[in-house]
Design an enzyme around this catalytic site. Structure first.
Site, PDB file in Angstrom:
ATOM      1  N   ARG A  17     -20.994  28.681  40.547  1.00 52.81           N
ATOM      2  CA  ARG A  17     -20.524  27.164  40.672  1.00 52.81           C
ATOM      3  C   ARG A  17     -20.564  25.844  40.204  1.00 52.81           C
ATOM      4  O   ARG A  17     -19.892  25.325  39.540  1.00 52.81           O
ATOM      5  CB  ARG A  17     -19.386  27.047  42.188  1.00 52.81           C
ATOM      6  CG  ARG A  17     -17.727  26.868  41.446  1.00 52.81           C
ATOM      7  CD  ARG A  17     -16.781  26.235  42.812  1.00 52.81           C
ATOM      8  NE  ARG A  17     -15.580  25.935  41.938  1.00 52.81           N
ATOM      9  CZ  ARG A  17     -15.128  25.057  42.633  1.00 52.81           C
ATOM     10  NH1 ARG A  17     -15.377  23.727  43.010  1.00 52.81           N
ATOM     11  NH2 ARG A  17     -14.055  24.758  41.824  1.00 52.81           N
ATOM     12  N   GLU A  46      -2.204  24.057  44.524  1.00 59.03           N
ATOM     13  CA  GLU A  46      -3.410  24.194  43.760  1.00 59.03           C
ATOM     14  C   GLU A  46      -4.181  24.659  43.103  1.00 59.03           C
ATOM     15  O   GLU A  46      -4.357  26.102  43.626  1.00 59.03           O
ATOM     16  CB  GLU A  46      -4.179  23.414  45.656  1.00 59.03           C
ATOM     17  CG  GLU A  46      -6.410  22.940  45.165  1.00 59.03           C
ATOM     18  CD  GLU A  46      -6.153  22.269  44.015  1.00 59.03           C
ATOM     19  OE1 GLU A  46      -5.509  21.929  42.645  1.00 59.03           O
ATOM     20  OE2 GLU A  46      -6.923  21.470  44.983  1.00 59.03           O
ATOM     21  N   ARG A  50      -1.595  12.739  43.474  1.00 56.61           N
ATOM     22  CA  ARG A  50      -1.927  14.001  44.865  1.00 56.61           C
ATOM     23  C   ARG A  50      -1.135  13.865  46.094  1.00 56.61           C
ATOM     24  O   ARG A  50      -0.099  12.958  46.397  1.00 56.61           O
ATOM     25  CB  ARG A  50      -3.666  14.058  45.409  1.00 56.61           C
ATOM     26  CG  ARG A  50      -4.621  14.606  44.262  1.00 56.61           C
ATOM     27  CD  ARG A  50      -6.151  14.386  44.841  1.00 56.61           C
ATOM     28  NE  ARG A  50      -6.450  15.308  45.733  1.00 56.61           N
ATOM     29  CZ  ARG A  50      -7.581  15.020  46.312  1.00 56.61           C
ATOM     30  NH1 ARG A  50      -7.771  14.398  45.921  1.00 56.61           N
ATOM     31  NH2 ARG A  50      -7.218  15.904  47.269  1.00 56.61           N
ATOM     32  N   HIS A  51      -0.752  14.859  47.106  1.00 55.44           N
ATOM     33  CA  HIS A  51      -0.171  14.700  47.745  1.00 55.44           C
ATOM     34  C   HIS A  51      -0.844  13.984  48.974  1.00 55.44           C
ATOM     35  O   HIS A  51      -1.660  12.819  48.824  1.00 55.44           O
ATOM     36  CB  HIS A  51      -0.521  16.266  49.026  1.00 55.44           C
ATOM     37  CG  HIS A  51      -1.106  16.676  48.917  1.00 55.44           C
ATOM     38  ND1 HIS A  51      -2.167  16.548  49.416  1.00 55.44           N
ATOM     39  CD2 HIS A  51      -1.962  17.345  47.786  1.00 55.44           C
ATOM     40  CE1 HIS A  51      -3.343  16.932  49.726  1.00 55.44           C
ATOM     41  NE2 HIS A  51      -3.805  17.515  48.353  1.00 55.44           N
ATOM     42  N   ASN A  67      -7.205  18.097  54.863  1.00 48.15           N
ATOM     43  CA  ASN A  67      -8.323  17.329  54.162  1.00 48.15           C
ATOM     44  C   ASN A  67      -9.259  16.511  55.432  1.00 48.15           C
ATOM     45  O   ASN A  67     -10.551  16.770  54.988  1.00 48.15           O
ATOM     46  CB  ASN A  67      -7.281  16.374  53.702  1.00 48.15           C
ATOM     47  CG  ASN A  67      -6.819  16.491  52.750  1.00 48.15           C
ATOM     48  OD1 ASN A  67      -6.083  16.322  51.643  1.00 48.15           O
ATOM     49  ND2 ASN A  67      -7.282  17.770  51.512  1.00 48.15           N
ATOM     50  N   ARG A  77       0.474  -1.596   0.554  1.00 47.08           N
ATOM     51  CA  ARG A  77      -0.101   0.386  -0.133  1.00 47.08           C
ATOM     52  C   ARG A  77       0.853   0.894   0.117  1.00 47.08           C
ATOM     53  O   ARG A  77       1.396   2.011  -1.181  1.00 47.08           O
ATOM     54  CB  ARG A  77      -1.142   0.110   0.778  1.00 47.08           C
ATOM     55  CG  ARG A  77      -1.790   0.934   1.462  1.00 47.08           C
ATOM     56  CD  ARG A  77      -2.455   1.132   2.799  1.00 47.08           C
ATOM     57  NE  ARG A  77      -3.317   0.637   3.077  1.00 47.08           N
ATOM     58  CZ  ARG A  77      -4.663   0.674   3.688  1.00 47.08           C
ATOM     59  NH1 ARG A  77      -4.366   1.886   4.545  1.00 47.08           N
ATOM     60  NH2 ARG A  77      -4.914  -0.957   4.192  1.00 47.08           N
ATOM     61  N   HIS A 134      -3.001  18.734  43.538  1.00 47.69           N
ATOM     62  CA  HIS A 134      -3.460  18.828  44.444  1.00 47.69           C
ATOM     63  C   HIS A 134      -4.754  17.949  42.796  1.00 47.69           C
ATOM     64  O   HIS A 134      -4.516  18.291  42.297  1.00 47.69           O
ATOM     65  CB  HIS A 134      -3.812  19.822  44.354  1.00 47.69           C
ATOM     66  CG  HIS A 134      -2.320  20.756  45.326  1.00 47.69           C
ATOM     67  ND1 HIS A 134      -2.036  20.722  46.261  1.00 47.69           N
ATOM     68  CD2 HIS A 134      -1.327  21.044  44.445  1.00 47.69           C
ATOM     69  CE1 HIS A 134      -0.932  21.323  46.701  1.00 47.69           C
ATOM     70  NE2 HIS A 134      -0.013  21.267  45.587  1.00 47.69           N
ATOM     71  N   ARG A 159       1.859  20.158  51.578  1.00 49.35           N
ATOM     72  CA  ARG A 159       1.235  19.100  51.302  1.00 49.35           C
ATOM     73  C   ARG A 159       2.511  18.293  50.118  1.00 49.35           C
ATOM     74  O   ARG A 159       2.698  16.946  50.516  1.00 49.35           O
ATOM     75  CB  ARG A 159      -0.057  19.057  51.298  1.00 49.35           C
ATOM     76  CG  ARG A 159      -0.100  19.944  50.301  1.00 49.35           C
ATOM     77  CD  ARG A 159      -1.879  20.022  50.851  1.00 49.35           C
ATOM     78  NE  ARG A 159      -2.944  20.229  49.329  1.00 49.35           N
ATOM     79  CZ  ARG A 159      -2.599  21.737  50.222  1.00 49.35           C
ATOM     80  NH1 ARG A 159      -2.367  23.386  50.565  1.00 49.35           N
ATOM     81  NH2 ARG A 159      -3.790  22.017  49.082  1.00 49.35           N
TER      82      ARG A 159
END
Length: 466
Positions: free
Chosen positions: A348, A323, A253-254, A260, A191, A388, A303
């Site tokens: 939001r 973040e 993530r951390h 948290n 081809r 983050h 963090r």
């Protein structure tokens, strides 16, 4: 990869000639250029054109430029349901030539519809486009409608790279389902020969007025000519940074932070005891992976730095990896945001991607902040990014080609490593939970996003915390 033997004349698609007008709804879409752009691929089969097309489309959509890819090979597969062999691509196969021309015309017509009706800004026209006649037809098609054209030609003469491209991509192709490996390999090589007989590369002298980039041997060398505008400049910069060297990107993530535990967003506190355990577990996991020349990146926040310290290796701090800035809502719980700013909380939820915290950032802002990180990730090989939740969502959306409305809701749990391995036309994802418990920080979109909703409805998806 369907347009071999293009020396015969192809009639341009029949389209209504209308002046393209942007409707008011396009005002919310970033306008990078005042006229649409066609990115036109050029090159023989197995030169990475579709790989480049898909990556470029994914990148442009991620940065907010509405982009769609038009693969002419797919049009051909829809027109001819069963592929027999390479003889379909012979230049003297008149019936096949008629079908291929019709497929190219249909794709061009769809490009015009995309620009006129869907507020598209960039169309990536993925085909061989190996003759001057075919490229001239595309240029005329674009000129009549006020589109800009930028060619991307991939030239590769390295037999090892070509063979690897054939193996990686073509045996995932619908053309070769249930075909013997050696038989399929031989058919595809034949081809390529069909296309080679009529391939005329872009000429530095004859085509000096065209806008293009030539990519030699998948990025060993580049030639750039007549870049017209900002969007083409960004395309060139991106294409000069991507590579095909096998590698993996690790996203984590951390470890769980003190905030948290309390259900508070943002801030800059250190790790909780469980977060420190995760940092140690991450170090053991990375060591067991035995990764060659691994680079480690963190944000400037405590963090992520404390998490990376446990690895016992050098790491690089990126402020761009910090973040998302929650502005006046920094260190608030979701309950406190609802109590103090109920209207903001609802706004939001209505459009999480574009909503900007007062004196803070939106996910859209974050994507633009992270563009240099993406560019550097494309340049590098093996990298561990300790970051983050919002940042990881943005990076993940890029690699997995997720749209803006899905991006803010991607699940990126604590104490879990995602291993991303780029493959032919996408990205393989492996998830590793490192068996250290952590709080859940993921909040789904609630059913009621009206500004007048009651607090219970607003808080129905808030995860548990202390």
């Amino acid at each position: 990869m369907v347009l071999a033997g293009e020396q015969q004349k192809m009639e341009p698609p029949e389209l209504e000639h209308t002046t393209i007008r942007r409707c008011d709804s396009a005002a919310s879409v970033p306008q990078f250029c005042n006229s649409p752009t066609m990115i036109v691929m050029v090159g023989l089969p197995a030169r990475g054109k579709t790989y480049i097309s898909k990556k470029l489309t994914r990148y442009l959509n991620w940065i907010g430029v509405p982009t769609k890819m038009f693969n002419v090979g797919q049009y051909r597969r829809e027109a001819v349901k069963i592929y027999k062999n390479f003889e379909f691509f012979k230049p003297d196969n008149e019936e096949a030539m008629r079908i291929r021309k019709a497929c190219a015309s249909a794709a061009l017509k769809d490009v015009a519809v995309y620009f006129a009706k869907e507020q598209g800004q960039v169309a990536v026209f993925d085909a061989t486009n190996t003759t001057r006649e075919r490229r001239t037809l595309i240029l005329n098609f674009a000129k009549e409608r006020g589109y800009k054209v930028f060619f991307v030609e991939s030239i590769c003469d390295d037999p090892e790279i070509i063979a690897e491209n054939i193996k990686q991509v073509k045996f995932g192709s619908p053309d070769y389902i249930d075909r013997d490996f050696d038989e399929a390999m031989e058919d595809f090589i034949q081809r390529i020969r069909c296309y080679s007989t009529c391939y005329t590369p872009i000429d530095e002298e004859k085509d000096r007025k065209l806008s293009y980039i030539k990519i030699f041997d998948v990025g060993t060398r580049y030639l750039v000519n007549q870049v017209q505008d900002h969007i083409q400049s960004r395309i060139v910069y991106y294409l000069m940074n991507i590579h095909v060297t096998p590698r993996s990107i690790y996203l984590s993530r951390h470890g769980e932070s003190e905030l948290n535990l309390l259900g508070r967003i943002g801030g800059d506190t250190g790790l909780s005891p469980r977060g420190q355990k995760y940092a140690n577990a991450l170090a053991a996991f990375i060591k067991a992976q035995n990764i060659r020349d691994l680079k480690v990146w963190t944000s400037h926040m405590k963090r992520t730095i404390q998490t990376a310290e446990a690895l016992g290796v050098q790491y690089e701090q990126w402020k761009a990896l910090n973040e998302i800035d929650a502005g006046v809502c920094e260190e608030f719980t979701y309950e406190e945001i609802q109590q103090n700013f109920p209207e903001e909380f609802a706004l939001r939820d209505q459009d999480k991607y574009r909503y900007r915290y007062p004196k803070g950032e939106s996910y859209e802002d974050l994507v633009h902040r992270l563009e240099p990180v993406i560019m550097e990730l494309e340049r590098q090989e093996n990298v561990l990014v300790v970051c983050h939740q919002a940042v990881m969502r943005c990076l993940l959306a890029y690699f997995l080609d997720k749209p803006a409305d899905e991006l803010p809701y991607l699940r990126c749990p604590l104490h879990t490593v995602l291993k991303l391995t780029p493959i032919a036309y996408g990205c393989k994802v492996e998830s590793f939970f490192l068996n250290i418990e952590a709080v859940n920080t993921h909040r789904e979109k609630p059913g009621n996003v009206n500004i007048n909703r009651n607090p219970e409805e607003a808080l129905q998806t808030v995860p548990d915390h202390i």
